[in-house]
Design an enzyme around this catalytic site. Sequence first.
Site, PDB file in Angstrom:
ATOM      1  N   ARG A  17     138.288  29.340 -11.403  1.00 47.71           N
ATOM      2  CA  ARG A  17     137.531  29.698 -10.227  1.00 47.71           C
ATOM      3  C   ARG A  17     138.163  29.162  -9.116  1.00 47.71           C
ATOM      4  NH1 ARG A  17     131.764  29.269 -10.988  1.00 47.71           N
ATOM      5  NH2 ARG A  17     131.554  28.445  -9.245  1.00 47.71           N
ATOM      6  N   CYS A  61     132.484  24.676  -6.555  1.00 47.69           N
ATOM      7  CA  CYS A  61     132.955  23.600  -7.679  1.00 47.69           C
ATOM      8  C   CYS A  61     132.498  23.905  -9.061  1.00 47.69           C
ATOM      9  CB  CYS A  61     132.524  22.437  -7.052  1.00 47.69           C
ATOM     10  SG  CYS A  61     132.725  22.112  -5.307  1.00 47.69           S
ATOM     11  N   TRP A  85     136.047  22.248  -5.082  1.00 45.02           N
ATOM     12  CA  TRP A  85     136.728  22.892  -3.857  1.00 45.02           C
ATOM     13  C   TRP A  85     135.988  22.551  -2.632  1.00 45.02           C
ATOM     14  CZ3 TRP A  85     139.440  27.571  -3.129  1.00 45.02           C
ATOM     15  CH2 TRP A  85     139.097  28.482  -2.113  1.00 45.02           C
ATOM     16  N   LYS A 101     146.830  38.556  -3.561  1.00 43.58           N
ATOM     17  CA  LYS A 101     145.716  38.008  -2.827  1.00 43.58           C
ATOM     18  C   LYS A 101     146.073  37.214  -1.667  1.00 43.58           C
ATOM     19  CE  LYS A 101     141.638  36.899  -2.655  1.00 43.58           C
ATOM     20  NZ  LYS A 101     140.787  37.885  -1.831  1.00 43.58           N
ATOM     21  N   LYS A 116     139.160  49.044   1.842  1.00 42.25           N
ATOM     22  CA  LYS A 116     138.696  48.811   0.406  1.00 42.25           C
ATOM     23  C   LYS A 116     139.099  49.767  -0.507  1.00 42.25           C
ATOM     24  CE  LYS A 116     138.136  45.395   0.256  1.00 42.25           C
ATOM     25  NZ  LYS A 116     138.430  44.480   1.509  1.00 42.25           N
ATOM     26  N   GLU A 167     137.617  48.945   7.421  1.00 39.96           N
ATOM     27  CA  GLU A 167     137.555  47.996   6.430  1.00 39.96           C
ATOM     28  C   GLU A 167     137.114  48.831   5.146  1.00 39.96           C
ATOM     29  OE1 GLU A 167     138.296  45.242   5.295  1.00 39.96           O
ATOM     30  OE2 GLU A 167     137.234  44.585   4.014  1.00 39.96           O
ATOM     31  N   ASN A 198     127.573  20.503  -6.787  1.00 37.93           N
ATOM     32  CA  ASN A 198     128.124  21.639  -6.197  1.00 37.93           C
ATOM     33  C   ASN A 198     127.047  22.094  -4.944  1.00 37.93           C
ATOM     34  OD1 ASN A 198     129.861  21.653  -8.219  1.00 37.93           O
ATOM     35  ND2 ASN A 198     129.071  23.524  -9.234  1.00 37.93           N
ATOM     36  N   GLY A 199     127.685  22.628  -3.967  1.00 39.60           N
ATOM     37  CA  GLY A 199     127.026  23.307  -2.781  1.00 39.60           C
ATOM     38  C   GLY A 199     127.161  22.740  -1.847  1.00 39.60           C
ATOM     39  N   GLU A 251     142.775  50.280  -1.382  1.00 37.86           N
ATOM     40  CA  GLU A 251     143.389  49.101  -2.210  1.00 37.86           C
ATOM     41  C   GLU A 251     142.929  49.215  -3.502  1.00 37.86           C
ATOM     42  OE1 GLU A 251     143.170  44.986   0.515  1.00 37.86           O
ATOM     43  OE2 GLU A 251     141.230  45.786  -0.264  1.00 37.86           O
ATOM     44  N   HIS A 278     140.211  64.184  18.268  1.00 37.13           N
ATOM     45  CA  HIS A 278     141.598  64.042  18.668  1.00 37.13           C
ATOM     46  C   HIS A 278     142.711  64.176  17.417  1.00 37.13           C
ATOM     47  CE1 HIS A 278     140.158  63.688  22.600  1.00 37.13           C
ATOM     48  NE2 HIS A 278     139.573  62.412  22.300  1.00 37.13           N
TER      49      HIS A 278
END
Length: 606
Positions: free
Chosen positions: A27, A2, A74, A601, A483, A479, A98-99, A486, A502
């Site tokens: 944000r 937030c 958020w 996204k 990355k 992954e 926040n938090g 991308e 193989h």
Amino acid sequence: MCGIVGYIGPRQATPILVNGLRRLEYRGYDSAGVAVWEGGSARVVRCQGKLRGLIEKLEVEPAPGKVGIGHTRWATHGRPSDVNAHPHKVGRISVVHNGIIENHLALRHELEASGSKFSSETDTEIVAHLVSAEIEDAKDLTAAVQKALGKVIGAFAIVVMDEKNPDVLVAAKNASPLVIGLGEGENFVASDVTAILDETKEMVFIEEGEIVTITRDAVVITDLEGNPVTREAKTIRWTAAQAEKDGYRHYMAKEIHEQPRAVADTLAGRVDLEHDTVALDGNDIDVSNIKRIVMVACGTSYHSSLVGKFLIEQMSRIPVEVDMASEYRYRDPVVNDTDLVIAISQSGETADTMGAVQLAKERGAKVLAISNVLESSIPRLADYAFYTHAGPEIGVASTKAFTTQLVSLTLIAIHLGRQTGKLAPERARELLAEMVTLPNKMADLIEHGAQLQVIARRYGNSQGFLFMGRGNQYPIALEGALKLKEISYIHAEGYSAGEMKHGPIALIDENLPVVVLVPQGPLYEKTVSNLTEVRAREGKIIAIASSGDQEIGALADEVVMIPNTLPELQPILSVVPLQQLSYYVADHKGTDIDQPRNLAKSVTVE
Ligand code: G6P
């Protein structure tokens, strides 16, 4: 996370607050609000949705006054709505926060038992109640906040306003950012430099466990015990664009660095070390009826599902299948009411994952969603929802969402393991105790990231990369390759190290960098033998190994050490250098790191 902004001075507060909130819009948020004091009372105006909605509301019900606090929310506890939006007002006290308040349930029960009435589902309202309960007997607002915070466990930045004492704002910080902006006869407070950079460049950064008393002419900082703290102001030379990224050049870099905090927030309030158990946010999943777990997801979330399979099978002994959501939904899968489907989606909006969930539900399965966005479509459709508390992720290449998904899956696996009785309480305790140490280990690892920058320059002009690992490091190899593809547009493949012979072994020559994930553990020797096969063909080896490994240096061209942890938890750490490697390679190549070509996204269409 937030956003917070606060003002005290001779000017009208609302335009300053709204402008600050606008600066924080990037944000991500789901609601916004302000509380502004005038003529003896604070007027609170809040609105779910975009800031535009709040501005329209303020046109109808203006909030004049020269002291005020504002917030973009958020959601973490309580769905996005007008009543859950901040500021929260209880009696004379208004609060923005926040938090996460970790012990919010216990505090809420206590407060309710002593007669407090709650009007929202948030953890924040608890702070407003606690300060409100202290204020009548306290010497001033600062003392009341100090006392109230003595009861709170968690990560927070708060700003409090008292309508009977409008010449002061009191702010406090524990683990969430907080900054004070200094003006002439006016002062500002915010969660981020960006929010107040239009007003002042002179900033004082607040540190852990500090309380700040802000008046028009003074800013007084103390620790939680009331001892004075002196801190020099800094002159901020960042542009607004730099400030949005906390001074980092890209959101991806910022988000990589936010991971220790994101992991800590995802663990907050869920780990019970006294009873070796995990609190799954009230999701009472009945394991007695589950014969199989099916995991569905896309992209990076699919890779976390692959790690999840290892975790859940190992700890609960319930068989797990993992499917790409785009395949699952079109292959007429066998699924019924003895299956638990776990759908993982950072955004909670991915069309294919949504399609897979709909299909599974139609066929009678129960669905558990793991998402980063409260009340997004997939968790809303699911029977159970578990949220990663990574905060908004803006870089298209997922980083902190991935590591918090791994943390969430580990918590879920421990929970299931305890439920089926296949995970011994002692092992659960060891795992949970170790998980709590991960944020520090991660912070350490990220701090030493400069080595990856050197490696990226050395190998960044290669035509391709191979990533390999065994066991739970295999999904991390996938992954790592994803990355790199991308954001740097370099072809990369992730392979299970045992499968290399193989096929991919044919690719190996002196021009191919091979990233080998080889942390200590039961598969170490086997992976080392794959590594020597690469070496024999002159491939360039970048080893990701456990700190203290004495052997690996002689076998690899580059060695990146990760802190020691339990094998089950290694993926949460070993992926970090791969994120950094791809970031630095892309930076070296000059690609658009935060918005790579052709990618979105959130893929809400097929
Ligand atoms: C897109 C994003 C990826 C993400 C995937 C799944 O492809 O670019 O970063 O992993 O969607 O998204 P989800 O929100 O469902 O996790």
